[in-house]
Design an enzyme around this catalytic site. Structure first.
Site, PDB file in Angstrom:
ATOM      1  N   ASP A 160      35.856  45.010  41.936  1.00 18.97           N
ATOM      2  CA  ASP A 160      36.449  46.153  42.631  1.00 18.97           C
ATOM      3  C   ASP A 160      35.532  47.368  42.702  1.00 18.97           C
ATOM      4  OD1 ASP A 160      38.725  44.552  42.836  1.00 18.97           O
ATOM      5  OD2 ASP A 160      39.540  45.316  40.956  1.00 18.97           O
TER       6      ASP A 160
ATOM      7  N   LYS B 230      32.603  46.332  46.920  1.00 16.00           N
ATOM      8  CA  LYS B 230      31.708  45.366  47.565  1.00 16.00           C
ATOM      9  C   LYS B 230      32.085  45.198  49.036  1.00 16.00           C
ATOM     10  CE  LYS B 230      32.999  42.306  44.554  1.00 16.00           C
ATOM     11  NZ  LYS B 230      33.754  43.195  43.644  1.00 16.00           N
ATOM     12  N   GLY B 231      33.420  45.215  49.298  1.00 18.67           N
ATOM     13  CA  GLY B 231      33.893  45.045  50.674  1.00 18.67           C
ATOM     14  C   GLY B 231      33.363  46.155  51.558  1.00 18.67           C
TER      15      GLY B 231
ATOM     16  N   ASN C  54      41.588  35.307  44.749  1.00 16.07           N
ATOM     17  CA  ASN C  54      41.594  36.322  43.670  1.00 16.07           C
ATOM     18  C   ASN C  54      40.915  37.611  44.117  1.00 16.07           C
ATOM     19  OD1 ASN C  54      39.148  34.912  43.733  1.00 16.07           O
ATOM     20  ND2 ASN C  54      38.839  34.911  41.525  1.00 16.07           N
ATOM     21  N   ALA C  55      40.012  37.512  45.082  1.00 12.86           N
ATOM     22  CA  ALA C  55      39.284  38.693  45.543  1.00 12.86           C
ATOM     23  C   ALA C  55      40.161  39.541  46.446  1.00 12.86           C
ATOM     24  CB  ALA C  55      38.041  38.253  46.310  1.00 12.86           C
ATOM     25  N   GLY C  56      39.919  40.826  46.411  1.00 11.67           N
ATOM     26  CA  GLY C  56      40.561  41.748  47.347  1.00 11.67           C
ATOM     27  C   GLY C  56      39.511  42.758  47.750  1.00 11.67           C
ATOM     28  N   HIS C  57      38.987  42.639  48.962  1.00 11.92           N
ATOM     29  CA  HIS C  57      37.916  43.530  49.418  1.00 11.92           C
ATOM     30  C   HIS C  57      38.486  44.465  50.489  1.00 11.92           C
ATOM     31  CE1 HIS C  57      34.575  40.520  47.991  1.00 11.92           C
ATOM     32  NE2 HIS C  57      35.405  40.896  47.046  1.00 11.92           N
TER      33      HIS C  57
ATOM     34  N   GLN D 170      34.233  39.138  42.890  1.00 18.49           N
ATOM     35  CA  GLN D 170      34.224  39.372  41.433  1.00 18.49           C
ATOM     36  C   GLN D 170      32.892  40.046  41.037  1.00 18.49           C
ATOM     37  OE1 GLN D 170      35.395  35.969  42.544  1.00 18.49           O
ATOM     38  NE2 GLN D 170      37.185  37.212  42.811  1.00 18.49           N
TER      39      GLN D 170
ATOM     40  N   ARG E  97      48.195  45.352  40.232  1.00 20.10           N
ATOM     41  CA  ARG E  97      48.246  45.800  38.836  1.00 20.10           C
ATOM     42  C   ARG E  97      47.407  47.064  38.665  1.00 20.10           C
ATOM     43  NH1 ARG E  97      46.121  40.595  35.657  1.00 20.10           N
ATOM     44  NH2 ARG E  97      44.849  40.471  37.523  1.00 20.10           N
TER      45      ARG E  97
ATOM     46  N   ASP F  47      32.992  60.539  44.857  1.00 18.29           N
ATOM     47  CA  ASP F  47      33.951  61.605  45.182  1.00 18.29           C
ATOM     48  C   ASP F  47      35.055  61.705  44.131  1.00 18.29           C
ATOM     49  OD1 ASP F  47      34.456  58.976  46.376  1.00 18.29           O
ATOM     50  OD2 ASP F  47      36.326  59.851  47.129  1.00 18.29           O
TER      51      ASP F  47
HETATM   52  P1  GDP Z   1      35.857  45.240  46.060  1.00 18.85           P
HETATM   53  O1  GDP Z   1      36.748  44.206  45.507  1.00 18.85           O
HETATM   54  O2  GDP Z   1      34.596  45.394  45.271  1.00 18.85           O
HETATM   55  O3  GDP Z   1      35.587  45.113  47.528  1.00 18.85           O
HETATM   56  O4  GDP Z   1      36.625  46.632  45.868  1.00 18.85           O
HETATM   57  P2  GDP Z   1      38.199  46.898  46.171  1.00 18.85           P
HETATM   58  O5  GDP Z   1      38.385  46.978  47.625  1.00 18.85           O
HETATM   59  O6  GDP Z   1      39.052  45.971  45.397  1.00 18.85           O
HETATM   60  O7  GDP Z   1      38.379  48.309  45.451  1.00 18.85           O
HETATM   61  C1  GDP Z   1      37.683  49.441  45.863  1.00 18.85           C
HETATM   62  C2  GDP Z   1      38.706  50.520  46.221  1.00 18.85           C
HETATM   63  O8  GDP Z   1      38.059  51.780  46.351  1.00 18.85           O
HETATM   64  C3  GDP Z   1      39.356  50.277  47.566  1.00 18.85           C
HETATM   65  O9  GDP Z   1      40.659  50.820  47.530  1.00 18.85           O
HETATM   66  C4  GDP Z   1      38.488  51.056  48.526  1.00 18.85           C
HETATM   67  O10 GDP Z   1      39.162  51.463  49.684  1.00 18.85           O
HETATM   68  C5  GDP Z   1      38.139  52.259  47.698  1.00 18.85           C
HETATM   69  N1  GDP Z   1      36.806  52.837  47.951  1.00 18.85           N
HETATM   70  C6  GDP Z   1      35.683  52.193  48.278  1.00 18.85           C
HETATM   71  N2  GDP Z   1      34.632  53.039  48.282  1.00 18.85           N
HETATM   72  C7  GDP Z   1      35.118  54.245  47.941  1.00 18.85           C
HETATM   73  C8  GDP Z   1      34.505  55.520  47.732  1.00 18.85           C
HETATM   74  O11 GDP Z   1      33.291  55.711  47.838  1.00 18.85           O
HETATM   75  N3  GDP Z   1      35.359  56.541  47.387  1.00 18.85           N
HETATM   76  C9  GDP Z   1      36.704  56.347  47.228  1.00 18.85           C
HETATM   77  N4  GDP Z   1      37.450  57.390  46.869  1.00 18.85           N
HETATM   78  N5  GDP Z   1      37.287  55.159  47.398  1.00 18.85           N
HETATM   79  C10 GDP Z   1      36.504  54.120  47.738  1.00 18.85           C
HETATM   80  P1  IMO Z   2      37.042  41.400  43.634  1.00 23.21           P
HETATM   81  O1  IMO Z   2      36.225  40.426  44.474  1.00 23.21           O
HETATM   82  C1  IMO Z   2      38.707  42.475  39.787  1.00 23.21           C
HETATM   83  C2  IMO Z   2      39.809  39.205  37.104  1.00 23.21           C
HETATM   84  C3  IMO Z   2      41.271  39.022  36.811  1.00 23.21           C
HETATM   85  C4  IMO Z   2      41.204  38.418  35.416  1.00 23.21           C
HETATM   86  C5  IMO Z   2      39.958  37.539  35.488  1.00 23.21           C
HETATM   87  C6  IMO Z   2      40.241  36.076  35.780  1.00 23.21           C
HETATM   88  O2  IMO Z   2      38.113  42.064  44.419  1.00 23.21           O
HETATM   89  O3  IMO Z   2      36.150  42.330  42.906  1.00 23.21           O
HETATM   90  P2  IMO Z   2      41.028  34.783  37.973  1.00 23.21           P
HETATM   91  O4  IMO Z   2      42.259  34.952  38.805  1.00 23.21           O
HETATM   92  O5  IMO Z   2      39.762  34.947  38.733  1.00 23.21           O
HETATM   93  O6  IMO Z   2      41.049  33.532  37.148  1.00 23.21           O
HETATM   94  O7  IMO Z   2      41.115  35.986  36.890  1.00 23.21           O
HETATM   95  O8  IMO Z   2      39.157  38.086  36.520  1.00 23.21           O
HETATM   96  N1  IMO Z   2      39.463  39.217  38.535  1.00 23.21           N
HETATM   97  C7  IMO Z   2      39.133  40.320  39.217  1.00 23.21           C
HETATM   98  N2  IMO Z   2      39.116  41.604  38.845  1.00 23.21           N
HETATM   99  N3  IMO Z   2      38.329  42.137  41.034  1.00 23.21           N
HETATM  100  C8  IMO Z   2      38.311  40.848  41.422  1.00 23.21           C
HETATM  101  O9  IMO Z   2      37.819  40.448  42.609  1.00 23.21           O
HETATM  102  C9  IMO Z   2      38.770  39.873  40.516  1.00 23.21           C
HETATM  103  N4  IMO Z   2      38.931  38.536  40.563  1.00 23.21           N
HETATM  104  C10 IMO Z   2      39.337  38.149  39.346  1.00 23.21           C
HETATM  105  O10 IMO Z   2      41.969  40.223  36.833  1.00 23.21           O
HETATM  106  O11 IMO Z   2      40.954  39.441  34.478  1.00 23.21           O
HETATM  107 MG    MG Z   3      38.696  43.967  44.808  1.00 28.72          MG
END
Ligand code: GDP
Ligand code: IMO
Ligand code: MG
Length: 446
Positions: free
Chosen positions: A13, A16-17, A38-41, A221, A300, A330
């Site tokens: 998180d 990366k997205g 499991n990923a959320g980008h 991840q 969560r 920020d």
């Molecule tokens: P990923 O799994 O690595 O792609 O990251 P996620 O999307 O799960 O989590 C990153 C969160 O931070 C998302 O809600 C994005 O919209 C938000 N985000 C990304 N870059 C920035 C930033 O530079 N500043 C802020 N405030 N939010 C950001």
């Molecule tokens: P992105 O790509 C954050 C964490 C889970 C748990 C552990 C194992 O959005 O960064 P799993 O379901 O993979 O067997 O869970 O890894 N986890 C992540 N935490 N971002 C993710 O993906 C994750 N994918 C798995 O919360 O602790």
């Molecule tokens: Mg994510």
């Protein structure tokens, strides 16, 4: 021509997205190389915010093909839904391909994931991993055990049925599994619709590289969740490192030009496991609130804490980062000072700077030593507008100093800075700025 890898440097998180979407602007292919639902980008476009789980972020851009690569475990029903939803919103602008070698994540894996994590927690308090319950561990276990089905099997009803029957024979400890007949016919239906997208993707990528096109490998991840190099057993079941991106795409190491590590300016973690710089007090809650730190997949709350340079150095060595993208700066705006962990002190008095104990229990006992860096002003809309217009030179000087410390401590240049969630809130630093070699550092320090 460039082959670039984007991987997470912390616990997931890191945005990366958003960084992948930014870099996809001049890519021809974007490949998701591992993990599954499991990923959320997250990506914030003018049309709204979207979270991609199984599709590569490149699909949001015209002229880009988003490949769900061979290293993934794909849940086909959810995959199709994700694609249809983007289509409905008019956002599926690129092409989609799915590797025929990607493994199929089945309902049985989701059921088994919950069963396993409950079993762990029941047997020993604190042993639950807190997985996303999307079936990842069991799907990769079946891949390694050679019980799995692959996306290419879906189009062959007799093979599909045979493989399902074999797999079900290993799952006698589970109850309430969907009937094989029903599951097979549902998968065949979905496969019929996805068939034009499922093919060998590695030759497609090899040819693209040979033609000199830009290919971006999008990791899911992160380093500290790597099955071998993360905080085992509190990890995911794949290799979310640069090496994993190669195995998960079929691109050889000799073709890679850049490895970009994405790290937040602070740290977060979802699920259980050691987190030395976690702040369980008021400041942790502050970061959670201001950073909107809730899981993009499970909703969560994310555990929050400070930037950990020991982990970042470790991740840099493990992945061979050629540059860093530091995001969410920020969120820290307006704080007087910002703690960053520069080393750990272990219970026996030894210090660690760039390696991690391989045992999670030991890492749990690491005491972070903080350096406190001066904070920077809140980045209001006007300040953000200026950065968008004028570039990195208008980042506040104390923020530049913070970034320069990261460079000094990791030896890796900061090339991208994220200062907001929107697509335009990423700034690329001039090649002379904040390089690991120290070139240009004095200018930034000033
Ligand atoms: P990923 O799994 O690595 O792609 O990251 P996620 O999307 O799960 O989590 C990153 C969160 O931070 C998302 O809600 C994005 O919209 C938000 N985000 C990304 N870059 C920035 C930033 O530079 N500043 C802020 N405030 N939010 C950001
Ligand atoms: P992105 O790509 C954050 C964490 C889970 C748990 C552990 C194992 O959005 O960064 P799993 O379901 O993979 O067997 O869970 O890894 N986890 C992540 N935490 N971002 C993710 O993906 C994750 N994918 C798995 O919360 O602790
Ligand atoms: Mg994510």
């Amino acid at each position: 021509m460039t082959v670039r890898i984007v991987v997470g440097a912390q616990f997931g998180d890191e945005a990366k997205g958003k960084i992948t979407d930014f870099l996809a602007a001049d890519a021809r292919y974007v490949v998701r190389t591992g993990g599954g639902p499991n990923a959320g980008h997250s990506i914030h476009l003018p049309e709204g915010a979207f979270v991609l789980h199984q599709l590569a972020c490149g699909v949001l851009r015209h002229g880009v093909t988003g490949v769900s690569g061979p290293g993934m475990v794909v849940q086909p029903i959810a995959f199709e839904e994700e694609m249809r939803e983007l289509e409905r919103k008019g956002l599926l602008r690129g092409e989609v391909l799915v590797s025929d070698r990607a493994h199929v994540l089945l309902p049985v894996h989701e059921i088994e994931d919950a069963w396993e994590d409950e079993l762990r927690a029941r047997k020993r308090p604190g042993a639950g991993i807190g997985t996303t319950r999307r079936g990842i561990g069991p799907a990769y276990a079946d891949r390694a055990g050679r019980w799995g089905l692959r996306m290419g099997d879906l189009a062959r009803p007799s093979v599909l049925r045979e493989r399902l029957e074999l797999l079900y024979a290993t799952k006698t400890h589970l109850s309430n599994l969907p009937a094989i007949d029903e599951l097979a016919s549902r998968l065949t239906e979905v496969a019929g619709r996805l068939a034009p997208l499922i093919r060998p993707t590695e030759p497609v990528l090899w040819e693209a590289v040979a033609r000199g096109e830009n290919v971006l490998l999008e990791g899911a991840q992160s380093a500290l969740l790597d099955i071998d190099f993360g905080t085992y057993p509190f990890v995911t079941s794949s290799h979310p490192t640069s090496a994993g991106a190669l195995v998960g795409s079929g691109i050889p190491p000799t073709e890679v030009d850049e490895v970009i590590g994405v790290a937040k300016a602070y740290s977060t973690r979802v699920g259980s496991g050691p987190f030395p710089t976690e702040d369980s007090g008021e400041m942790g809650q502050y970061l959670q609130r201001v950073g909107g730190e809730r899981g993009a997949t499970t909703g969560r709350p994310r555990r929050c804490g400070w930037l950990d340079l020991v982990m970042l150095r470790y991740a840099a060595r493990l992945n061979g980062f050629t540059s860093l993208a530091i995001t969410k700066v920020d969120v820290l705006g307006g704080l007087d000072e910002i703690p960053v962990c520069v080393q750990y002190v272990m219970p026996d008095g030894t210090t660690l700077r760039d390696v991690l104990p391989s045992q999670a229990d030991d890492l749990d006992k690491a005491q972070p030593v903080y350096e406190r860096l001066p904070g920077w002003p809140e980045l209001h809309e006007r300040a953000k507008e200026r950065i968008r217009r004028e570039g990195a030179h208008s980042l506040p000087s104390t923020l530049r100093r913070f970034l320069a410390r990261i460079v000094e401590e990791t030896g890796v240049g900061v090339e991208y800075v994220g200062f907001g969630p929107a697509r335009e809130d990423t700034v690329r630093l001039e090649p002379t700025g904040l390089r690991g070699s120290g070139a240009g550092l004095s200018a930034w320090n000033g």
